[in-house]
Design an enzyme around this catalytic site. Sequence first.
Site, mmCIF file in Angstrom:
data_model
loop_
_atom_site.group_PDB
_atom_site.id
_atom_site.type_symbol
_atom_site.label_atom_id
_atom_site.label_comp_id
_atom_site.label_asym_id
_atom_site.label_seq_id
_atom_site.Cartn_x
_atom_site.Cartn_y
_atom_site.Cartn_z
ATOM 1 N N GLU A 39 1.227 6.818 7.136
ATOM 2 C CA GLU A 39 2.242 6.453 6.481
ATOM 3 C C GLU A 39 2.002 6.869 4.909
ATOM 4 O OE1 GLU A 39 3.399 2.543 6.605
ATOM 5 O OE2 GLU A 39 2.373 2.231 8.699
ATOM 6 N N HIS A 56 8.584 3.061 9.236
ATOM 7 C CA HIS A 56 8.573 2.242 10.219
ATOM 8 C C HIS A 56 7.087 2.667 11.036
ATOM 9 C CE1 HIS A 56 9.441 -0.637 13.827
ATOM 10 N NE2 HIS A 56 8.974 0.370 14.412
ATOM 11 N N LEU A 92 17.142 -7.933 5.971
ATOM 12 C CA LEU A 92 18.074 -6.726 5.988
ATOM 13 C C LEU A 92 18.853 -6.758 4.678
ATOM 14 C CD1 LEU A 92 20.176 -7.686 9.272
ATOM 15 C CD2 LEU A 92 18.865 -5.398 8.943
ATOM 16 N N SER A 146 0.832 -1.069 0.081
ATOM 17 C CA SER A 146 0.099 0.173 -0.162
ATOM 18 C C SER A 146 0.960 1.347 0.040
ATOM 19 C CB SER A 146 -0.835 -0.026 1.211
ATOM 20 O OG SER A 146 -0.537 0.187 2.398
ATOM 21 N N ASN A 147 2.143 1.109 0.594
ATOM 22 C CA ASN A 147 2.989 2.336 0.421
ATOM 23 C C ASN A 147 3.519 2.783 -0.857
ATOM 24 O OD1 ASN A 147 3.197 3.858 3.412
ATOM 25 N ND2 ASN A 147 3.344 1.668 3.934
HETATM 26 C C1 GRF Z 1 3.883 -0.674 6.974
HETATM 27 O O1 GRF Z 1 3.042 -0.527 7.950
HETATM 28 C C2 GRF Z 1 5.105 -0.161 6.971
HETATM 29 O O2 GRF Z 1 5.420 0.824 7.726
HETATM 30 C C3 GRF Z 1 6.008 -1.566 7.680
HETATM 31 O O3 GRF Z 1 5.170 -2.451 6.919
HETATM 32 C C4 GRF Z 1 4.044 -2.128 6.470
HETATM 33 C C5 GRF Z 1 3.918 -2.280 5.215
HETATM 34 O O4 GRF Z 1 2.627 -2.110 4.515
HETATM 35 N N1 GRF Z 1 7.399 -1.110 7.405
HETATM 36 P P1 GRF Z 1 2.475 -1.857 2.983
HETATM 37 O O5 GRF Z 1 3.031 -3.404 2.302
HETATM 38 O O6 GRF Z 1 3.090 -0.768 2.358
HETATM 39 O O7 GRF Z 1 1.053 -1.969 2.709
#
Ligand code: GRF
Length: 200
Positions: free
Chosen positions: A174, A104, A87, A12-13
Amino acid sequence: MKIAVFVSGRGSNLQAILDSQKEYKTVEVKAVISDKISCPAFQIADKYSLPAFSLGDKEGCTGYNELPGLLSKLEIEFIVLAGFLKLIPNEVIKRYSKKIINIHPALLPSFGGKGMYGMNVHKAVFESSAKVSGVTIHFVDETYDTGKIIAQRCVDISDVKSAEEIAERVLKAEHELLPYVVNKFAEGNVKFVDNRVMVF
Ligand code: GRF
């Protein structure tokens, strides 16, 4: 700025970065890279005709030792870890010093480190009875969640009834903060001042 987005799941990001480019037009997503053979984020890559790569030693995957070469070939200038669970090899971290960031879903330096990902983070925040949580975008170094903090956004969680509710509120933040910060990097508006990271 040519970027690679590293993912492990939903994406989703990644979607939020792609959406933001309708407005910003500063970033070109050149590759979606995952530690999984397949994940929902690859469907997003597919929809946008973006090259997708799986890392690992299984057939058809790119080995972690081949990652530096792949990034060079794709002319990647900047890396965004958006829900990537592994990592990153040290060679890549060194080469992309101050050019690799992670998102994060909590306010670092609390609720970070090994094992603190996904719902584990939100459950720990819920259990702690904290009244605020939020998003942290930070530089990536050799250990989990310890690089310098670039940007944070707080989310009021004083009235939540579950960890899921925290996750939902934080995710919304986010999707706003990550594209904003990536765009700031593309514009050259993230700078070190007296050893602190400033976003102008
Ligand atoms: C998000 O909450 C991000 O902060 C964390 O993992 C999740 C990923 O979500 N590191 P998406 O795959 O971007 O929906």
